[in-house]
Design a protein around this motif. Structure first.
Motif, PDB file in Angstrom:
ATOM      1  N   ARG A   1       0.848  -1.184   0.000  1.00  0.00           N
ATOM      2  CA  ARG A   1       0.000   0.000   0.000  1.00  0.00           C
ATOM      3  C   ARG A   1       0.890   1.242   0.000  1.00  0.00           C
ATOM      4  N   PHE A   2       1.027   1.911  -1.168  1.00  0.00           N
ATOM      5  CA  PHE A   2       1.794   3.147  -1.278  1.00  0.00           C
ATOM      6  C   PHE A   2       0.849   4.330  -1.080  1.00  0.00           C
ATOM      7  N   ASP A   3       1.426   5.453  -0.674  1.00  0.00           N
ATOM      8  CA  ASP A   3       0.650   6.677  -0.488  1.00  0.00           C
ATOM      9  C   ASP A   3       0.773   7.603  -1.690  1.00  0.00           C
ATOM     10  N   THR A   4       1.940   7.512  -2.362  1.00  0.00           N
ATOM     11  CA  THR A   4       2.190   8.420  -3.483  1.00  0.00           C
ATOM     12  C   THR A   4       2.893   7.668  -4.610  1.00  0.00           C
ATOM     13  N   ILE A   5       2.506   8.008  -5.832  1.00  0.00           N
ATOM     14  CA  ILE A   5       3.236   7.539  -7.016  1.00  0.00           C
ATOM     15  C   ILE A   5       3.865   8.754  -7.665  1.00  0.00           C
ATOM     16  N   LYS A   6       5.169   8.689  -7.915  1.00  0.00           N
ATOM     17  CA  LYS A   6       5.867   9.818  -8.519  1.00  0.00           C
ATOM     18  C   LYS A   6       6.064   9.536 -10.012  1.00  0.00           C
ATOM     19  N   VAL A   7       5.648  10.501 -10.827  1.00  0.00           N
ATOM     20  CA  VAL A   7       5.776  10.402 -12.285  1.00  0.00           C
ATOM     21  C   VAL A   7       7.149  10.954 -12.670  1.00  0.00           C
ATOM     22  N   ASP A   8       7.930  10.160 -13.368  1.00  0.00           N
ATOM     23  CA  ASP A   8       9.294  10.549 -13.706  1.00  0.00           C
ATOM     24  C   ASP A   8       9.298  11.778 -14.621  1.00  0.00           C
ATOM     25  N   ARG A   9      10.383  12.593 -14.478  1.00  0.00           N
ATOM     26  CA  ARG A   9      10.504  13.824 -15.234  1.00  0.00           C
ATOM     27  C   ARG A   9      10.572  13.571 -16.739  1.00  0.00           C
ATOM     28  N   SER A  10      11.036  12.381 -17.159  1.00  0.00           N
ATOM     29  CA  SER A  10      11.119  12.103 -18.596  1.00  0.00           C
ATOM     30  C   SER A  10       9.726  12.097 -19.220  1.00  0.00           C
ATOM     31  N   PHE A  11       8.718  11.608 -18.475  1.00  0.00           N
ATOM     32  CA  PHE A  11       7.349  11.617 -18.991  1.00  0.00           C
ATOM     33  C   PHE A  11       6.779  13.029 -19.004  1.00  0.00           C
ATOM     34  N   VAL A  12       7.146  13.820 -17.976  1.00  0.00           N
ATOM     35  CA  VAL A  12       6.671  15.200 -17.922  1.00  0.00           C
ATOM     36  C   VAL A  12       7.210  15.990 -19.116  1.00  0.00           C
ATOM     37  N   GLN A  13       8.498  15.857 -19.396  1.00  0.00           N
ATOM     38  CA  GLN A  13       9.081  16.581 -20.516  1.00  0.00           C
ATOM     39  C   GLN A  13       8.539  16.059 -21.847  1.00  0.00           C
ATOM     40  N   GLY A  14       8.307  14.743 -21.935  1.00  0.00           N
ATOM     41  CA  GLY A  14       7.736  14.171 -23.152  1.00  0.00           C
ATOM     42  C   GLY A  14       6.329  14.675 -23.396  1.00  0.00           C
ATOM     43  N   ALA A  15       5.545  14.768 -22.310  1.00  0.00           N
ATOM     44  CA  ALA A  15       4.177  15.266 -22.459  1.00  0.00           C
ATOM     45  C   ALA A  15       4.169  16.725 -22.901  1.00  0.00           C
ATOM     46  N   ALA A  16       5.124  17.512 -22.375  1.00  0.00           N
ATOM     47  CA  ALA A  16       5.203  18.921 -22.765  1.00  0.00           C
ATOM     48  C   ALA A  16       5.532  19.060 -24.249  1.00  0.00           C
TER      49      ALA A  16
ATOM     50  N   GLY B   1      10.180  17.213 -12.099  1.00  0.00           N
ATOM     51  CA  GLY B   1      10.865  17.859 -13.208  1.00  0.00           C
ATOM     52  C   GLY B   1      10.089  18.957 -13.893  1.00  0.00           C
ATOM     53  N   VAL B   2       9.138  19.568 -13.226  1.00  0.00           N
ATOM     54  CA  VAL B   2       8.380  20.675 -13.826  1.00  0.00           C
ATOM     55  C   VAL B   2       9.263  21.927 -13.802  1.00  0.00           C
ATOM     56  N   GLU B   3       9.523  22.484 -14.972  1.00  0.00           N
ATOM     57  CA  GLU B   3      10.468  23.593 -15.049  1.00  0.00           C
ATOM     58  C   GLU B   3       9.891  24.841 -15.717  1.00  0.00           C
ATOM     59  N   THR B   4       8.761  24.704 -16.422  1.00  0.00           N
ATOM     60  CA  THR B   4       8.212  25.848 -17.155  1.00  0.00           C
ATOM     61  C   THR B   4       6.737  26.024 -16.829  1.00  0.00           C
ATOM     62  N   GLU B   5       6.233  27.194 -17.180  1.00  0.00           N
ATOM     63  CA  GLU B   5       4.810  27.487 -16.988  1.00  0.00           C
ATOM     64  C   GLU B   5       3.953  26.535 -17.801  1.00  0.00           C
ATOM     65  N   ALA B   6       4.405  26.206 -19.039  1.00  0.00           N
ATOM     66  CA  ALA B   6       3.629  25.312 -19.898  1.00  0.00           C
ATOM     67  C   ALA B   6       3.541  23.924 -19.283  1.00  0.00           C
ATOM     68  N   GLU B   7       4.643  23.449 -18.732  1.00  0.00           N
ATOM     69  CA  GLU B   7       4.641  22.132 -18.105  1.00  0.00           C
ATOM     70  C   GLU B   7       3.731  22.129 -16.878  1.00  0.00           C
ATOM     71  N   LEU B   8       3.731  23.223 -16.117  1.00  0.00           N
ATOM     72  CA  LEU B   8       2.876  23.328 -14.936  1.00  0.00           C
ATOM     73  C   LEU B   8       1.403  23.233 -15.334  1.00  0.00           C
ATOM     74  N   GLN B   9       0.978  23.992 -16.353  1.00  0.00           N
ATOM     75  CA  GLN B   9      -0.416  23.967 -16.773  1.00  0.00           C
ATOM     76  C   GLN B   9      -0.814  22.583 -17.281  1.00  0.00           C
TER      77      GLN B   9
ATOM     78  N   GLY C   1       9.844  20.538  -8.927  1.00  0.00           N
ATOM     79  CA  GLY C   1      10.697  20.893 -10.056  1.00  0.00           C
ATOM     80  C   GLY C   1      11.313  22.259  -9.894  1.00  0.00           C
ATOM     81  N   TYR C   2      12.184  22.598 -10.824  1.00  0.00           N
ATOM     82  CA  TYR C   2      12.892  23.871 -10.742  1.00  0.00           C
ATOM     83  C   TYR C   2      11.949  25.076 -10.829  1.00  0.00           C
ATOM     84  N   TYR C   3      10.770  24.861 -11.369  1.00  0.00           N
ATOM     85  CA  TYR C   3       9.825  25.980 -11.498  1.00  0.00           C
ATOM     86  C   TYR C   3       9.483  26.534 -10.123  1.00  0.00           C
ATOM     87  N   PHE C   4       9.426  25.662  -9.132  1.00  0.00           N
ATOM     88  CA  PHE C   4       9.086  26.091  -7.775  1.00  0.00           C
ATOM     89  C   PHE C   4      10.308  26.165  -6.867  1.00  0.00           C
ATOM     90  N   GLY C   5      11.431  25.676  -7.325  1.00  0.00           N
ATOM     91  CA  GLY C   5      12.634  25.793  -6.495  1.00  0.00           C
ATOM     92  C   GLY C   5      13.623  24.675  -6.752  1.00  0.00           C
TER      93      GLY C   5
END
Length: 784
Positions: free
Chosen positions: A696-711, A739-747, A759-763
């Motif tokens: 039973r996990f509490d959180t699943i973390k999505v890797d930054r490679s998928f975030v950048q690919g989706a962007a 790995g969220v680094e830009t406004e577009a990735e955040l949205q 991600g770097y967008y927030f610090g």
């Protein structure tokens, strides 16, 4: 028992003609007598030269003031030239290495003795003519000393001593007569005669003594061979041949071993009886050639192992024998013993095979691979070409072992071995080094493209699916190659170079081939130095922890926690990336103490944040499976006072591949303490929904490679994120996008439904003091 032959009596006498080499000795081995006579000449060559040199110096000193220069120089040149010739002929030439000598060789030694006498006799004419009687007596004293040396130190070579004494005495007498010393001339001849007589008597006694010793030794060896028939519980048997090497007598056990009657065996050549079909075609085994050569040369042999064909069946016999001689020294044949050692030989062959071949795959093992590689390196130096060594490591094999068990893994290795064997040609030897590591020795690797093509073929062949116990398995292969002697002039260096190249192939993701390059050695040396520095950093607390903010994905982007990240600033290497020093720490078994220190530091620092702020700490596989892990976690919480619910431990899917059952038990105990669990890098490894159903996990973390690919609007990345979010919502789990680094990735992440963002967008990762400033700034904004 066969009766022992007593005809070979001890020698009674030897004639003076035989002593002088003018006739062959009666009742003795003439070659042996000649070897006795020549041995003293060869063995005392250094002493002979030293004595000659000493007395030459004395003679020249005696006449230094009376003899003219031309006489002194002339005799010196004659003396030096003769000894140079002597050294070349007997000490540096082929004669110095020979063991057997004939009549011609003995004549040559005698001729040499005559030349020695002439050299010293010439001293009387070149030097003695120019001095007085006292100097002449001095020169005679020197010659007399040389003659005494010849009679005492060359007792077994009487002809050589006789020639030298005769020539020297005659020359001395001639000079005495020239000086009108007639009595001295007569005395010189008398002394020479007495010395010759003494030499002959001494030679007779010495030679008879040594021949008698040889006969006794031969008798002793023959008796020992015959006695073996009654030893070892009757395991041996007796045989005997005549001068033509045909069997004249066999014991019943020998006849039984041959599968024939004793009467049928007698009169047949010994080699014919044991050679089988090889007797007709002449293709003897080397061991049979050895036996034939010993019989032909009349040499004794012992414990020779020979292959024997009896009624079409292969056997191994151990044979020993010695020559027999009659009363008059004539050769009578051989007498020997034999035994059947087939079982022992087969057992030894089996042991040898086990020592050189891998029992699981049947491939050559590390020992045979290193031997073959050593021979290939020697051939490379000899023929000025290249050889190659390829190391093969199976990708994803450990997952098969851990999930399906070692028996399945072993059967998979056997199939891998068969595929590799089908690829190999006569130019390659493939073997197993151990575990899931294989190797190939390429004997002639003059073409680098040849090795590259072979590596490509191996990777393609091993990457095809396998069927093992109704399981379809997929693995790959990483290969590292090195060329000898350029990449290593020894087996150890070449294997190390190939291993470095293999490490590079694994480092870039596997299923690839890399050849050794010198920079790989530099990288390995850097890793070694980094390990040394890292150990020092752990001991001196030179590491520090930085924290990266994790915020709520909602519009207010509330700070909900931090992820603790270890950092290292080294005086030699500067700021070292975790991607470089974490693998070094894992290889050096430093990851457990480093991980424990990070966990304790993060808990202490978190207590100074607001009580709703969580801290996430990454846990390695080695940490989780460490026996003291649970105690470490409990101690860190207790010592810091941090509530369990504020601590989140992040693990990757790799923990289930080493020991999935143990990992699940430990994670369940962690959740029982109230600690949160997070599954990091989900979807990048060996993803399985079974992990989420078992733990039973509490959180699943999505890797930054998928975030950048989706962007970048990659359909696969968008689909994976949507699937993960949907699954997490269904299982009531939270999702964190890394790995969220830009406004577009955040949205985009907000639209896809992730609950938390990092991600770097927030610090960026920051020091602990800077993390406190975030809260202070938030308080000021709230007050404003």
């Amino acid at each position: 028992m066969t009766e022992i032959d007593q005809n070979a009596d001890l020698p009674a006498d030897i004639s003076f003609r035989a002593l002088l080499g003018l006739a062959d000795p009666v009742g003795m081995d003439s070659e042996f007598v000649r070897s006795i006579q020549t041995r003293s000449l060869r063995d005392r060559s250094f002493l002979r030269v030293a004595i000659n040199l000493f007395f030459a110096v004395v003679a020249l000193a005696l006449y230094r003031d009376t003899a003219p220069v031309w006489a002194t120089v002339g005799w010196l040149v004659l003396f030096v030239g003769f000894h140079a010739y002597s050294f070349h002929q007997f000490d540096a030439g082929p004669a110095s290495l020979r063991q057997h000598f004939g009549k011609a060789d003995l004549r040559q030694f005698q001729f040499h003795a005559g030349l020695t006498g002439i050299v010293w006799g010439s001293a009387f004419f070149l030097l003695g003519l120019h001095g007085d009687v006292m100097q002449m007596l001095g020169l005679w004293s020197i010659a007399l000393a040389m003659m005494v040396y010849a009679s005492l130190l060359l007792p077994t070579a009487p002809m050589s001593a006789t020639i030298f004494i005769t020539v020297t005495s005659l020359c001395a007498s001639a000079i005495f007569i020239y000086h009108e010393g007639y009595y001295l001339a007569l005395a010189a001849l008398a002394i020479g005669g007495l010395l010759i007589a003494a030499t002959l008597r001494s030679a007779r006694a010495q030679i008879l003594f040594e021949v008698a010793g040889k006969v006794l030794q031969d008798k002793s060896e023959t008796v020992s061979l015959l006695l073996r028939e009654f030893e070892d519980s009757g395991a041996d048997w007796l045989w005997q041949t005549d001068t033509s090497r045909c069997v004249t007598h066999v014991s019943p056990r020998f006849a039984y071993a041959l599968g024939q009657e004793a009467k049928e065996i007698e009169g047949q050549p010994l080699l014919k009886l044991i050679a089988g079909d090889a007797w007709e075609n002449g293709k003897y085994d080397q061991a049979l050639h050895d036996v034939a050569d010993r019989l032909k040369k009349r040499e004794a042999f012992s414990n020779l192992i020979v292959p024997v064909v009896i009624n079409g069946k292969n056997r191994w016999w151990e044979l020993s024998a010695s020559p027999r001689y009659g009363e008059n020294g004539s050769f009578l044949g051989f007498r020997g013993v034999g035994s059947n050692v087939t079982e022992q030989r087969e057992s030894a062959d089996k042991i040898s095979h086990l020592a050189r071949f891998d029992t699981l795959t049947g491939l050559p093992n590390r020992l045979q691979l290193t031997e073959t590689l050593g021979a290939a390196l020697q051939d490379s130096d000899k023929w000025r070409r290249r050889c190659a060594f390829m190391m093969i490591d199976l990708d994803r094999f450990k997952a098969v072992n851990d999930t399906l068990g070692h028996p399945v893994g072993d059967r998979l290795l056997a199939q891998v071995a068969k595929r590799l064997q089908l690829i190999m040609s006569d130019n390659e030897l493939c073997g197993r080094l151990g575990g899931d590591e294989f190797a190939v020795v390429v004997k002639d690797a003059s073409s680098a493209q040849y090795v590259a093509d072979l590596a490509k073929k191996i990777i393609g062949t091993l990457s095809r699916p396998y069927e093992v116990d109704q399981n379809t398995l997929f693995i790959g292969a990483s290969i590292g190659s090195a060329f000898g002697p350029a990449d290593g002039r020894t087996v150890e260096l070449l294997m190390r170079s190939a291993d470095l190249a293999l490490y590079r192939s694994k480092e870039v993701g596997g299923n690839s081939h890399n050849s050794y390059q010198h920079k790989l050695h530099a990288s390995a040396e850097e890793r070694r130095l980094m390990e040394v520095e890292l150990r020092d950093a752990v001991n001196k607390n030179q590491l520090h922890v930085e924290y990266q903010p994790v915020v709520n994905a909602a519009s207010d982007h509330t700070l909900v926690g931090f992820e603790a990240l270890v950092r290292w600033n080294n005086p030699k290497f500067g700021n070292v990336s975790p991607g470089k020093f974490i693998p070094v720490a894992e290889d050096a078994r430093l990851i457990v103490p480093i991980g424990e220190w990070v966990l304790r530091q993060a808990c202490r620092d978190a207590m100074q944040w607001p009580e709703t702020t969580k801290v996430a700490v990454n846990i390695s596989v080695d940490q989780l499976t460490s026996p003291a892990f649970m105690e470490t976690v409990i101690s860190a919480l207790h010592d810091s006072g941090l509530p369990a619910w504020r601590l989140e431990l992040e693990v990757t899917e790799s923990i289930f591949l080493r020991d999935g059952g143990l990992a699940i038990k430990i994670l369940e105990r962690i959740r029982g303490l109230g600690i949160k669990l997070s599954l990091d890098d989900f979807g990048t490894g060996y993803s399985s929904l079974g992990y989420l159903s078992n733990v039973r996990f509490d959180t699943i973390k999505v890797d930054r490679s998928f975030v950048q690919g989706a962007a970048k609007k990659k359909a696969e990345s968008l689909a994976i994120i949507r699937a993960v979010v949907a699954m997490a919502d269904a299982l009531d789990l939270s999702t964190t996008a890394e790995g969220v680094e830009t406004e577009a990735e955040l949205q985009l992440i907000q639209e896809l439904g992730c609950k938390k963002i990092q991600g770097y967008y927030f610090g960026r990762p920051m020091r602990f003091a800077d993390s406190l400033d975030l809260f202070k700034a938030a308080q000021r904004r709230n007050v404003a």
